[in-house]
Scaffold this active site. Structure first.
Site, PDB file in Angstrom:
ATOM      1  N   CYS A 245      39.823  39.958  37.813  1.00 30.00           N
ATOM      2  CA  CYS A 245      40.058  41.329  38.307  1.00 30.00           C
ATOM      3  C   CYS A 245      41.492  41.328  38.819  1.00 30.00           C
ATOM      4  O   CYS A 245      41.743  41.065  39.980  1.00 30.00           O
ATOM      5  CB  CYS A 245      39.073  41.662  39.419  1.00 30.00           C
ATOM      6  SG  CYS A 245      37.375  41.648  38.845  1.00 30.00           S
ATOM      7  N   GLY A 249      48.177  42.615  40.410  1.00 31.97           N
ATOM      8  CA  GLY A 249      48.749  41.420  39.794  1.00 31.97           C
ATOM      9  C   GLY A 249      49.359  40.383  40.719  1.00 31.97           C
ATOM     10  O   GLY A 249      49.965  39.428  40.238  1.00 31.97           O
ATOM     11  N   GLY A 250      49.182  40.524  42.033  1.00 34.57           N
ATOM     12  CA  GLY A 250      49.763  39.540  42.953  1.00 34.57           C
ATOM     13  C   GLY A 250      49.282  38.130  42.637  1.00 34.57           C
ATOM     14  O   GLY A 250      50.078  37.181  42.592  1.00 34.57           O
ATOM     15  N   LYS A 251      47.974  38.010  42.368  1.00 33.53           N
ATOM     16  CA  LYS A 251      47.431  36.654  42.153  1.00 33.53           C
ATOM     17  C   LYS A 251      47.758  36.162  40.746  1.00 33.53           C
ATOM     18  O   LYS A 251      47.956  34.965  40.545  1.00 33.53           O
ATOM     19  CB  LYS A 251      45.937  36.649  42.449  1.00 33.53           C
ATOM     20  CG  LYS A 251      45.688  37.004  43.909  1.00 33.53           C
ATOM     21  CD  LYS A 251      44.242  37.126  44.276  1.00 33.53           C
ATOM     22  CE  LYS A 251      44.085  37.749  45.656  1.00 33.53           C
ATOM     23  NZ  LYS A 251      44.427  39.186  45.722  1.00 33.53           N
ATOM     24  N   ASP A 292      36.361  45.803  30.428  1.00 28.22           N
ATOM     25  CA  ASP A 292      35.325  45.703  31.462  1.00 28.22           C
ATOM     26  C   ASP A 292      34.823  44.252  31.457  1.00 28.22           C
ATOM     27  O   ASP A 292      34.344  43.770  30.415  1.00 28.22           O
ATOM     28  CB  ASP A 292      34.196  46.682  31.102  1.00 28.22           C
ATOM     29  CG  ASP A 292      33.107  46.704  32.156  1.00 28.22           C
ATOM     30  OD1 ASP A 292      33.014  45.744  32.956  1.00 28.22           O
ATOM     31  OD2 ASP A 292      32.344  47.689  32.188  1.00 28.22           O
ATOM     32  N   CYS A 361      38.605  41.202  49.512  1.00 24.61           N
ATOM     33  CA  CYS A 361      39.394  41.639  50.678  1.00 24.61           C
ATOM     34  C   CYS A 361      38.485  42.511  51.547  1.00 24.61           C
ATOM     35  O   CYS A 361      38.807  43.650  51.856  1.00 24.61           O
ATOM     36  CB  CYS A 361      40.661  42.376  50.241  1.00 24.61           C
ATOM     37  SG  CYS A 361      40.378  43.786  49.162  1.00 24.61           S
TER      38      CYS A 361
HETATM   39  C1  LIG Z   1      40.585  43.675  44.602  1.00 25.23           C
HETATM   40  S1  LIG Z   1      41.279  44.381  43.196  1.00 25.23           S
HETATM   41  C2  LIG Z   1      42.112  43.019  42.487  1.00 25.23           C
HETATM   42  C3  LIG Z   1      43.442  42.685  43.118  1.00 25.23           C
HETATM   43  C4  LIG Z   1      44.212  41.663  42.307  1.00 25.23           C
HETATM   44  N1  LIG Z   1      43.470  40.438  42.124  1.00 25.23           N
HETATM   45  C5  LIG Z   1      45.562  41.313  42.902  1.00 25.23           C
HETATM   46  O1  LIG Z   1      45.712  40.275  43.525  1.00 25.23           O
HETATM   47  O2  LIG Z   1      46.505  42.100  42.742  1.00 25.23           O
HETATM   48  C6  LIG Z   1      39.880  44.534  42.168  1.00 25.23           C
HETATM   49  C7  LIG Z   1      40.214  44.933  40.733  1.00 25.23           C
HETATM   50  O3  LIG Z   1      38.981  44.892  39.996  1.00 25.23           O
HETATM   51  C8  LIG Z   1      39.094  45.807  38.941  1.00 25.23           C
HETATM   52  N2  LIG Z   1      37.740  46.037  38.385  1.00 25.23           N
HETATM   53  C9  LIG Z   1      36.738  46.792  38.904  1.00 25.23           C
HETATM   54  N3  LIG Z   1      35.657  46.747  38.104  1.00 25.23           N
HETATM   55  C10 LIG Z   1      35.978  45.938  37.066  1.00 25.23           C
HETATM   56  C11 LIG Z   1      35.287  45.515  35.900  1.00 25.23           C
HETATM   57  N4  LIG Z   1      34.025  45.905  35.652  1.00 25.23           N
HETATM   58  N5  LIG Z   1      35.928  44.701  35.028  1.00 25.23           N
HETATM   59  C12 LIG Z   1      37.191  44.306  35.268  1.00 25.23           C
HETATM   60  N6  LIG Z   1      37.912  44.681  36.351  1.00 25.23           N
HETATM   61  C13 LIG Z   1      37.307  45.478  37.242  1.00 25.23           C
HETATM   62  C14 LIG Z   1      39.749  47.015  39.585  1.00 25.23           C
HETATM   63  O4  LIG Z   1      40.377  47.840  38.614  1.00 25.23           O
HETATM   64  C15 LIG Z   1      40.745  46.352  40.552  1.00 25.23           C
HETATM   65  O5  LIG Z   1      42.031  46.323  39.980  1.00 25.23           O
END
Ligand SMILES: C[S@@+](CC[C@H](N)C(=O)[O-])C[C@H]1O[C@@H](n2cnc3c(N)ncnc32)[C@H](O)[C@@H]1O
Length: 430
Positions: A245, A249-251, A292, A361
């Site tokens: 997820c 994109g930080g991680k 997804d 988070c």
């Molecule tokens: C907490 S954020 C991730 C932050 C990211 N890891 C970072 O460090 O920048 C959760 C992410 O999960 C994605 N997401 C939600 N449901 C999802 C799914 N079914 N499949 C893939 N990604 C999903 C969202 O679009 C969101 O960008």
């Protein structure tokens, strides 16, 4: 002076209307192509966003002061302009005539509210004269009742109070470097301090894109707590890593900077654009997949998988003070189920001895400690690995009894806090 900042204040009022009247998340409104900030100069955009955020962060306290000067609540559009005016006067310390004139002009300029300009003028002048007496010394704003009760159930009253105080302080700007060996150099160049977790922290306000090293892609913005999940992996050089997820994109950038061969997946095409831009700017590489996670199937297995799962984001209230106000919209149990479904799916993509890091988070145990317990109880071939907070520059208090990390906004309170995060690490048995 009043005219000078009027557009920014008008946009800030529209942001407040969107959150408080239309119950929309600030981040969604800010991202909209037809949102209130469109067409504003960068400095006005920054001011509008900061003014709306400050107002929401102190909303309860500002409303308590305004209630003393209002015999009945004015219409929301007027109330929100008064809230902004109060924030400018009582928190930002803006010159009284500028803040008062702007509030009166904004109310006057709208024919639906123009007949409230006299009331606005009177209340704004009372704010100037007596506002600080009623504002200063108030306890930090509580979370909404049910949210607070839930937090007290998890952390107890004292820690919940400390978390609320941390929320009110807001968040400094934390920076992750592409090349960790240049930490001291960039601490000087950016007038920042080196954090025990290895990043930098800036306490002064600045336009991020104008800062030294931004265009060159030497660093990116990332809260200190958000850097921890990727750092929980062992040596990733040359390893195939899935960031499940990934956006914004930080991680992904951290994993790529650690030398991993990264596949970065997110469901949101819009949010994935940010990952693409970030990678381009920093010159880091990852394979990007918009899909997804519940439907995607990889062609290979991975040495490591990071699931930074979609969650309540309750750990980020310092930076998103609108979240508690919209907490009724949250379907916590749907998120808990999605997190479990994602983990179950991803386990099949992990090589023997491969490492899995699960993070959210969130401050809710349902999205953290309980998920870790669930993974330990399942018959899934995983070994639960203990994480050491002090090895990563975190306070010892971050260790949970079962060996996971629970990061809280009240950690490093005097230095500006950190986001709330939960992190657990597992290994697939050979
Ligand atoms: C907490 S954020 C991730 C932050 C990211 N890891 C970072 O460090 O920048 C959760 C992410 O999960 C994605 N997401 C939600 N449901 C999802 C799914 N079914 N499949 C893939 N990604 C999903 C969202 O679009 C969101 O960008």
């Amino acid at each position: 002076m009043a005219k000078q900042g009027l557009e920014a204040r008008k946009a800030a009022a529209q942001l407040l209307n969107a959150v408080l009247s239309e119950q929309r998340l600030l981040s969604e409104v800010l991202d909209r192509r037809d949102g209130p900030l469109v067409g504003l100069a960068p400095a006005e955009r920054a001011r509008a966003q900061s003014l709306a955020t400050t107002t929401l962060r102190y909303l309860g306290r500002l409303d308590a002061v305004l209630a003393r000067f209002l015999t009945k609540r004015p219409p929301p559009a007027v109330h929100n302009i008064l809230r902004l005016c109060a924030a400018e006067l009582l928190i930002d310390g803006i010159a009284p005539h500028g803040a008062v004139d702007a509030a009166v002009t904004l109310v006057k300029n709208n024919r639906r509210t123009s007949h409230f300009s006299g009331l606005t003028n009177a209340v704004a002048r009372k704010l100037v004269a007596d506002g600080a007496t009623h504002f200063d010394g108030q306890a930090p704003q509580h979370l909404p009742k049910e949210f607070r009760q839930h937090m007290i159930g998890i952390y107890g009253r004292e820690i919940t109070d400390a978390i609320e105080a941390a929320h009110e302080q807001g968040a400094p700007v934390d920076i992750s470097l592409k090349d960790a060996s240049r930490l001291d150099e960039f601490a000087d160049r950016l007038d920042a301090v080196v954090l025990p977790t290895g990043g930098l922290r800036m306490y002064h306000n600045a336009q991020i894109s104008a800062l030294d090293g931004f265009d060159a892609g030497d660093w990116w913005i990332q809260d200190a707590a958000a850097t921890i999940p990727a750092r929980c992996f062992g040596d990733l050089k040359g390893k195939r890593v899935l960031d499940l997820c990934a956006a914004p994109g930080g991680k992904t950038m951290q994993l790529a900077a650690m030398g991993a061969d990264v596949t970065s997946l997110d469901i949101s095409n819009y949010r994935m654009k940010r990952v693409r831009e970030n990678l381009k700017r920093t010159g880091l590489n990852a394979e990007l997949v918009v899909a997804d996670a519940m439907e995607w199937e990889p062609e290979i297995q991975f040495d490591a998988i990071l699931i930074d799962a979609p969650c309540s984001a309750t750990g980020t209230v310092r930076r998103h003070p609108d979240l508690p106000l919209l907490i009724d919209q949250l379907n916590l149990y749907a998120l808990v189920e999605l997190q479990q479904a994602m983990v179950s799916k991803a386990l099949k993509w992990l090589k023997p001895n491969g490492e899995l890091v699960f993070s959210t988070c969130s401050l809710f145990a349902e999205e953290g400690e309980d998920q870790s317990d669930w993974l330990v109880d399942e018959d899934n071939g995983l070994t639960h690995l203990r994480l050491s907070p002090t090895d990563m520059g975190l306070p010892q208090d971050a260790a949970t009894p079962t060996g996971d990390l629970r990061l809280r906004p009240d950690f490093w309170a005097a230095e500006g806090g950190m986001d709330g995060f939960f992190v657990a690490k597992f290994q697939m048995n050979a």
